[in-house]
Design a protein around this motif. Structure first.
Motif, PDB file in Angstrom:
ATOM      1  N   TYR A 216     -16.061  12.185   1.276  1.00  0.00           N
ATOM      2  CA  TYR A 216     -13.949  12.657   2.152  1.00  0.00           C
ATOM      3  C   TYR A 216     -13.695  11.797   1.372  1.00  0.00           C
ATOM      4  CZ  TYR A 216     -10.317  14.064   5.741  1.00  0.00           C
ATOM      5  OH  TYR A 216      -9.855  14.661   6.100  1.00  0.00           O
TER       6      TYR A 216
ATOM      7  N   GLU B 113      -4.684   6.133   8.924  1.00  0.00           N
ATOM      8  CA  GLU B 113      -3.283   4.696   8.025  1.00  0.00           C
ATOM      9  C   GLU B 113      -4.219   4.596   6.477  1.00  0.00           C
ATOM     10  OE1 GLU B 113      -3.004   1.089  10.114  1.00  0.00           O
ATOM     11  OE2 GLU B 113      -2.090   0.323   8.152  1.00  0.00           O
ATOM     12  N   THR B 114      -6.209   4.957   6.109  1.00  0.00           N
ATOM     13  CA  THR B 114      -6.473   5.080   5.263  1.00  0.00           C
ATOM     14  C   THR B 114      -6.555   5.796   4.577  1.00  0.00           C
ATOM     15  OG1 THR B 114      -7.949   3.654   7.310  1.00  0.00           O
ATOM     16  CG2 THR B 114      -8.634   3.860   4.078  1.00  0.00           C
ATOM     17  N   LEU B 115      -6.127   6.910   5.551  1.00  0.00           N
ATOM     18  CA  LEU B 115      -5.996   8.265   4.453  1.00  0.00           C
ATOM     19  C   LEU B 115      -4.822   8.198   3.973  1.00  0.00           C
ATOM     20  CD1 LEU B 115      -7.267  10.808   6.714  1.00  0.00           C
ATOM     21  CD2 LEU B 115      -8.687   9.647   4.274  1.00  0.00           C
ATOM     22  N   LYS B 116      -3.818   8.091   4.505  1.00  0.00           N
ATOM     23  CA  LYS B 116      -2.171   7.553   4.319  1.00  0.00           C
ATOM     24  C   LYS B 116      -2.341   6.421   2.857  1.00  0.00           C
ATOM     25  CE  LYS B 116       1.144   7.605   6.538  1.00  0.00           C
ATOM     26  NZ  LYS B 116       2.605   7.666   7.777  1.00  0.00           N
ATOM     27  N   ALA B 117      -3.400   5.429   2.711  1.00  0.00           N
ATOM     28  CA  ALA B 117      -2.934   4.763   1.391  1.00  0.00           C
ATOM     29  C   ALA B 117      -3.777   5.530   0.218  1.00  0.00           C
ATOM     30  CB  ALA B 117      -3.229   3.582   1.604  1.00  0.00           C
ATOM     31  N   THR B 118      -3.980   6.960  -0.044  1.00  0.00           N
ATOM     32  CA  THR B 118      -5.042   7.202  -0.845  1.00  0.00           C
ATOM     33  C   THR B 118      -4.244   8.268  -1.342  1.00  0.00           C
ATOM     34  OG1 THR B 118      -5.340   9.211   0.422  1.00  0.00           O
ATOM     35  CG2 THR B 118      -7.103   7.209   0.277  1.00  0.00           C
ATOM     36  N   CYS B 119      -4.406   8.402  -2.580  1.00  0.00           N
ATOM     37  CA  CYS B 119      -3.542   9.114  -3.452  1.00  0.00           C
ATOM     38  C   CYS B 119      -3.073  10.577  -3.206  1.00  0.00           C
ATOM     39  CB  CYS B 119      -4.571   9.951  -4.676  1.00  0.00           C
ATOM     40  SG  CYS B 119      -4.894   8.530  -5.681  1.00  0.00           S
ATOM     41  N   HIS B 120      -4.001  11.041  -2.368  1.00  0.00           N
ATOM     42  CA  HIS B 120      -3.627  12.261  -1.973  1.00  0.00           C
ATOM     43  C   HIS B 120      -2.619  12.164  -0.257  1.00  0.00           C
ATOM     44  CE1 HIS B 120      -5.198  15.174  -4.516  1.00  0.00           C
ATOM     45  NE2 HIS B 120      -6.207  14.392  -4.149  1.00  0.00           N
ATOM     46  N   GLY B 121      -3.458  11.270   0.435  1.00  0.00           N
ATOM     47  CA  GLY B 121      -2.527  11.016   0.968  1.00  0.00           C
ATOM     48  C   GLY B 121      -3.144  11.473   2.596  1.00  0.00           C
TER      49      GLY B 121
ATOM     50  N   CYS C  66      -0.679   3.469  -5.855  1.00  0.00           N
ATOM     51  CA  CYS C  66      -1.637   4.066  -4.790  1.00  0.00           C
ATOM     52  C   CYS C  66      -2.954   4.527  -5.438  1.00  0.00           C
ATOM     53  CB  CYS C  66      -1.019   4.587  -4.225  1.00  0.00           C
ATOM     54  SG  CYS C  66      -1.436   6.161  -4.229  1.00  0.00           S
ATOM     55  N   CYS C  67      -3.025   4.866  -6.320  1.00  0.00           N
ATOM     56  CA  CYS C  67      -4.284   5.607  -6.789  1.00  0.00           C
ATOM     57  C   CYS C  67      -4.862   4.393  -6.969  1.00  0.00           C
ATOM     58  CB  CYS C  67      -4.420   6.587  -7.943  1.00  0.00           C
ATOM     59  SG  CYS C  67      -3.463   8.445  -7.869  1.00  0.00           S
TER      60      CYS C  67
ATOM     61  N   PRO D  53      -7.648  -1.230   6.503  1.00  0.00           N
ATOM     62  CA  PRO D  53      -6.700  -1.189   7.943  1.00  0.00           C
ATOM     63  C   PRO D  53      -6.525  -2.030   8.955  1.00  0.00           C
ATOM     64  CG  PRO D  53      -6.754   0.761   8.305  1.00  0.00           C
ATOM     65  CD  PRO D  53      -7.832   0.596   6.584  1.00  0.00           C
TER      66      PRO D  53
ATOM     67  N   ILE E 243     -13.714  19.183   0.409  1.00  0.00           N
ATOM     68  CA  ILE E 243     -12.928  18.389   2.317  1.00  0.00           C
ATOM     69  C   ILE E 243     -12.698  20.043   2.959  1.00  0.00           C
ATOM     70  CG2 ILE E 243     -10.029  18.596   0.951  1.00  0.00           C
ATOM     71  CD1 ILE E 243      -9.897  16.043   2.470  1.00  0.00           C
TER      72      ILE E 243
ATOM     73  N   LEU F 105       3.008   1.739   1.773  1.00  0.00           N
ATOM     74  CA  LEU F 105       3.308   3.348   3.799  1.00  0.00           C
ATOM     75  C   LEU F 105       4.034   2.629   4.329  1.00  0.00           C
ATOM     76  CD1 LEU F 105      -1.146   2.004   5.114  1.00  0.00           C
ATOM     77  CD2 LEU F 105      -0.654   4.455   4.235  1.00  0.00           C
TER      78      LEU F 105
ATOM     79  N   ILE G 223     -13.345  11.869  -2.181  1.00  0.00           N
ATOM     80  CA  ILE G 223     -12.339  13.290  -2.835  1.00  0.00           C
ATOM     81  C   ILE G 223     -10.815  12.575  -2.375  1.00  0.00           C
ATOM     82  CG2 ILE G 223     -11.402  15.539  -2.075  1.00  0.00           C
ATOM     83  CD1 ILE G 223     -14.512  16.181  -1.101  1.00  0.00           C
ATOM     84  N   GLU G 224     -10.331  12.152  -1.465  1.00  0.00           N
ATOM     85  CA  GLU G 224      -8.748  11.655  -1.543  1.00  0.00           C
ATOM     86  C   GLU G 224      -8.734  10.337  -1.936  1.00  0.00           C
ATOM     87  OE1 GLU G 224      -6.254  11.528   1.806  1.00  0.00           O
ATOM     88  OE2 GLU G 224      -7.424  13.064   1.191  1.00  0.00           O
TER      89      GLU G 224
ATOM     90  N   ALA H 253       0.662  -1.335   0.222  1.00  0.00           N
ATOM     91  CA  ALA H 253      -0.404   0.489   0.028  1.00  0.00           C
ATOM     92  C   ALA H 253       0.693   1.430   0.032  1.00  0.00           C
ATOM     93  CB  ALA H 253      -1.119   0.044   1.458  1.00  0.00           C
TER      94      ALA H 253
ATOM     95  N   LYS I   8      -3.629  16.708   2.111  1.00  0.00           N
ATOM     96  CA  LYS I   8      -4.707  17.696   2.171  1.00  0.00           C
ATOM     97  C   LYS I   8      -5.595  17.448   3.512  1.00  0.00           C
ATOM     98  CE  LYS I   8      -7.810  18.184  -2.152  1.00  0.00           C
ATOM     99  NZ  LYS I   8      -8.040  17.371  -3.288  1.00  0.00           N
ATOM    100  N   PRO I   9      -5.859  16.323   4.298  1.00  0.00           N
ATOM    101  CA  PRO I   9      -6.606  16.883   5.087  1.00  0.00           C
ATOM    102  C   PRO I   9      -5.583  17.635   5.476  1.00  0.00           C
ATOM    103  CG  PRO I   9      -6.682  14.490   5.137  1.00  0.00           C
ATOM    104  CD  PRO I   9      -5.747  15.569   3.260  1.00  0.00           C
TER     105      PRO I   9
END
Lengths: 276, 564
Positions: free
Chosen positions: A95, B89-97, A71-72, A78, B4, A49, A98-99, A47, B100-101
């Motif tokens: 949310y 952790e979920t957010l870190k794995a996304t495109c913007h990580g 990663c996109c 998790p 966001i 990370l 958007i991410e 992933a 952005k938040p």
């Protein structure tokens, strides 16, 4: 497709993943292993990370090593998953959309899949644990990613929720789904291919059937009264009561006088771990 | 981004604890300002109305400390939320990580801090406009002061909160918050005050170490100087912001080239700001520290041995050619021509706060000199009587910085001829050191603002004239001509409106005594000494009206001549 080549990741002096190599094609893969085997670390490396010490992870034909842009196309759920309690279900999915650079149109279909469409206006704090998990799967599958990583997805779920979860996962087509768990029955029901890890190393790579075969003619059902007749070392897998009689299901690499019973995936898993 | 933004704003607004703190802060500020508003309007009809808004301006800046505390704790909870909710952790794995938040949260936090800042600005501006002192210059001062005390300090609190939220355990985070709240509150100064006044134990040298923690609200509102917006305060806040950014970078697990580069940049900025803060500079601080402000000179001169007063053959200064530059402190090149004496030995007096860099003779050769406290000893029997002094420094009382200048005649901010005592320990004030003879002055001041002097302006901030003293002031000043007298006055002070000045000059003060003179009203920084009479101008410390009494009092006039 994910190609992992000689991946090594250490935390201080501990090698969490040690020279791990494998290929994940389209399908549902299970990674089995006890606590501390390195499953979560492996999932997190995929992933993106973690920066790993050595090795390569390639996605499809791009051959990217540790590149962010890959990663996109990854959906990730998790082990510890939560959401902002003050937002509604729809707002929370928005949310995530958007991410992930996804449109809002992707939200409703995934809520349908996980059976939470009717909860879209409810706050996250009002959802049960199982619903939160299902929402986690929803965000992981949103946008139909090529790779879906699920780390211990059924932990804490009641039997009904676990069945719902398995049904959702088994209906995912066209993606590489990697499910990391220590619950063998989860893998048994939905995974076509299994990896077994322990202490960071890959012990087994093959189909569920092949893993079961590792315990072929090594599983015996012994009445408790006949326990003294067992020769050599053995592991008691379970105690079963039947007609007021107690039976022990044992695993032994030594040939016993008792009749062997067909092995389950769990039996094969234990044999693999214990190197029987 | 707007999607966001709305969601993160909802995260903040729907958080009950954050809402209570922010709502409580807002209510507190509103009540506090309304209370002072009422006080202001109540005083407005009373005699000493000018005092009322000084309280308002000073108090409103002190309230920024409460916003600091509020932002500190709200920021921690707000930025800790992803970790608390196990969503990080979920957010870190996304495109913007997580970036952005985080940036969105920073934006929202800065937005509500800005709201508080603007409300404070509006409040102060309304008071200023009501009392007729709402000039562009002062409004700008209010804006800058609010941005330093409210916005910058609260942004610093936000970064502390962000750093605390990255700590593994919540208890560590709360320890950081509590420690920050204590250290940045200025409580150490209060403890030092208690020790001094109750037990006469001076722990200010220890307390001074804590000056490194802003917001340094130990500055006062001064009619000539306004609210302190000196650069050192900005440097200090910038240091702390970059310090916490460095700490966050160090904590980052996955370091790559970009992270390392930004870490190095942050460290460089951090140390640069710290260095800039500790550079010598003229600060207008009013506290009870015996080593600072009013008390510094008293302590200094109390311990000075002045029994053996040196003398030299008398000489007079004929011309001063001055190139002065004022940014953080006074930087001066002063060429002095004087009458020759037979011995070739001369003593000059220059306040000890100005450190001599070099002294050159008329041939451009550096000469040796001896410096002892306020006095400089030179021997130039080989060369004509002309010297170039290069020096820089500041006085805690007679300030010279980017925001204002208070360098009146009678204070030795440039070399004075002879051995002159500058301070009266019994009276606890500076004594006028004006000589009896006049000199020609050519003065050029490099300064960001408008400088007023007793001399006429030849070009902008350049002056020339003949007198026995030079006064330079800058800040919130205006000048008005009444009959043949020019009055330079601090217009922020309610006592000084053009009409009231005209009344005093026309009806109160003896006209002959002030005819063709300039009257300069400076802040009352030199207690027990209210006025200085030079040949061509009068310096009034604090009050214009008192000049009349002193003009009538011949003894007073003589007593305020030079003390030789």
């Amino acid at each position: 497709m994910i190609i992992i080549d000689s991946l090594t990741k250490s935390f201080k002096k501990t090698k969490a993943v040690d020279n791990f190599s494998c290929v994940f094609d389209t399908g549902i893969y299970g990674i089995l292993g006890p606590n501390g085997a390195g499953k979560t670390t492996l999932i997190r490396c995929i992933a993106n990370l973690y920066n790993f010490d050595s090795g390569k992870i390639s996605f499809g034909e791009t051959g990217n090593k540790n590149k962010k842009n890959s990663c996109c196309n990854i959906g990730y759920l998790p082990q510890k998953f939560g959401m902002f309690p003050h937002l509604t279900v729809y707002e929370m999915m928005k949310y995530f959309a958007i991410e992930k650079n996804l449109s809002e149109k992707e939200i409703e279909p995934v809520l349908d899949i996980v059976g939470l469409s009717n909860k879209s206006k409810q706050k996250i704090s009002s959802l049960s644990g199982g619903m939160v998990r299902r929402l986690g799967i929803a965000q992981a599958i949103m946008g139909t990613p090529d790779v879906i990583l699920l780390d211990e997805p059924t932990v804490g779920l009641d039997p009904e929720e676990r069945i719902k979860f398995k049904n959702i996962i088994s209906e995912l087509k066209g993606a590489t789904v990697i499910l990391s768990t220590h619950i063998v029955t989860d893998v048994d029901d939905i995974c076509s291919h299994v990896f077994v890890m322990n202490d960071g190393s890959l012990l087994f790579n093959g189909s569920s059937e092949d893993l079961k075969k590792m315990a072929d003619k090594k599983v015996y059902m012994v009445s408790e009264n006949e326990k003294e007749q067992i020769t050599g070392t053995y592991i008691v897998q379970s105690r079963i009561e039947n007609n007021h009689r107690i039976f022990l299901k044992i695993l032994s690499s030594e040939k016993q006088t008792f009749e062997a019973v067909p092995p389950t995936l769990e039996d094969g898993y234990i044999c693999c771990l214990k190197n029987m | 981004m707007s999607g966001i933004l709305k969601l993160e704003a909802k995260n903040l607004i729907r958080n009950r604890a954050a809402l209570i703190v922010l709502g409580g802060l807002f209510t507190f500020f509103l009540c506090d300002w309304i209370y002072y508003f009422i006080q202001v309007f109540d005083y407005a009809n009373q005699l000493f109305a000018f005092d009322s808004y000084t309280v308002v301006f000073s108090q409103s800046q002190k309230c920024s400390l409460y916003l600091f505390f509020g932002v500190l704790f709200v920021s921690y909870e707000y930025f800790y939320l992803p970790q608390k909710c196990n969503i990080r952790e979920t957010l870190k794995a996304t495109c913007h990580g997580i970036r952005k938040p985080m940036l969105t949260k920073v934006f929202i936090t800065c937005a509500y801090i800005l709201v508080f800042t603007f409300i404070c600005i509006i409040f102060n501006c309304l008071v200023a406009l009501y009392f007729g002192i709402g000039t562009a210059q002062f409004i700008l001062n209010i804006v800058f002061s609010c941005f330093i005390n409210y916005f910058s300090c609260s942004v610093m609190a936000m970064f502390i909160g962000i750093f605390a939220s990255t700590l593994h355990k919540k208890i560590y985070g709360y320890v950081v918050l509590l420690l920050s709240a204590i250290l940045f509150s200025g409580i150490v100064q209060k403890i030092a005050d208690v020790f001094l006044f109750s037990a006469e134990i001076n722990i200010y040298p220890i307390a001074k170490l804590f000056d490194i923690f802003p917001p340094n609200l130990n500055t006062i509102f001064n009619f000539s100087f306004g609210l302190s917006v000196l650069p050192y305060r900005v440097f200090l806040i910038a240091f702390w912001i970059s310090f916490f950014i460095v700490l966050m970078k160090v904590k980052e697990r996955n370091k790559n080239g970009k992270t390392i580069f930004s870490s190095v940049v942050s460290i460089v900025v951090c140390f640069s700001m710290l260095f800039a803060f500790y550079m010598p500079s003229s600060k207008v601080i009013r506290n009870n520290d015996p080593g600072e402000s009013n008390f510094h000179d008293y302590r200094y001169y109390s311990f000075l041995n002045t029994e053996n007063e040196d003398t030299c053959e008398e000489f007079n200064i004929l011309t001063y050619d001055m190139n002065l530059k004022i940014v953080n402190e006074l930087i001066a090149d002063v060429k002095v021509k004087f009458t020759k004496n037979e011995s070739g030995k001369y003593i000059f007096t220059l306040y000890h706060g100005y450190k001599i860099s070099h002294i050159y003779n008329c041939y451009g050769e550096e000469i040796k000199y001896k410096r002892s406290d306020d006095h400089i000893y030179v021997d130039i029997s080989d060369s004509p009587p002309e010297l170039l002094f290069t020096y820089k420094g500041y006085s805690p009382q007679y300030y010279s910085n980017i925001q204002g200048i208070c360098l009146p005649a009678g204070f030795a901010f440039y070399p004075i001829a002879g051995y002159v005592d500058l301070y009266n320990v019994d009276e606890q004030c500076f004594i006028s050191c004006l000589p009896n003879t006049s000199a020609d002055y050519h003065v050029k001041v490099s300064y960001i603002g408008d400088v007023f002097s007793n001399f006429g302006e030849t070009t902008k901030n350049s002056f020339a004239g003949e007198s026995n003293g030079l006064s330079l002031i800058s800040g919130f000043y205006k000048s008005v001509s009444v009959n043949d007298t020019i009055v330079v006055y601090p217009y922020l002070c309610g006592d000084y409106k053009e009409e009231s000045i005209r009344v005093i000059l026309n009806e109160v003060i003896d006209q002959d005594a002030i005819k063709n003179k300039t009257i300069i009203v400076t802040p009352n920084v030199n207690q027990n000494s209210h006025y200085i009479f030079a040949d061509d101008h009068i310096v009034a410390h604090g009050s214009l009206g008192i000049i009349d009494d002193e003009i009538k009092n011949d003894e007073g006039a003589i007593a305020n001549d030079n003390n030789r």
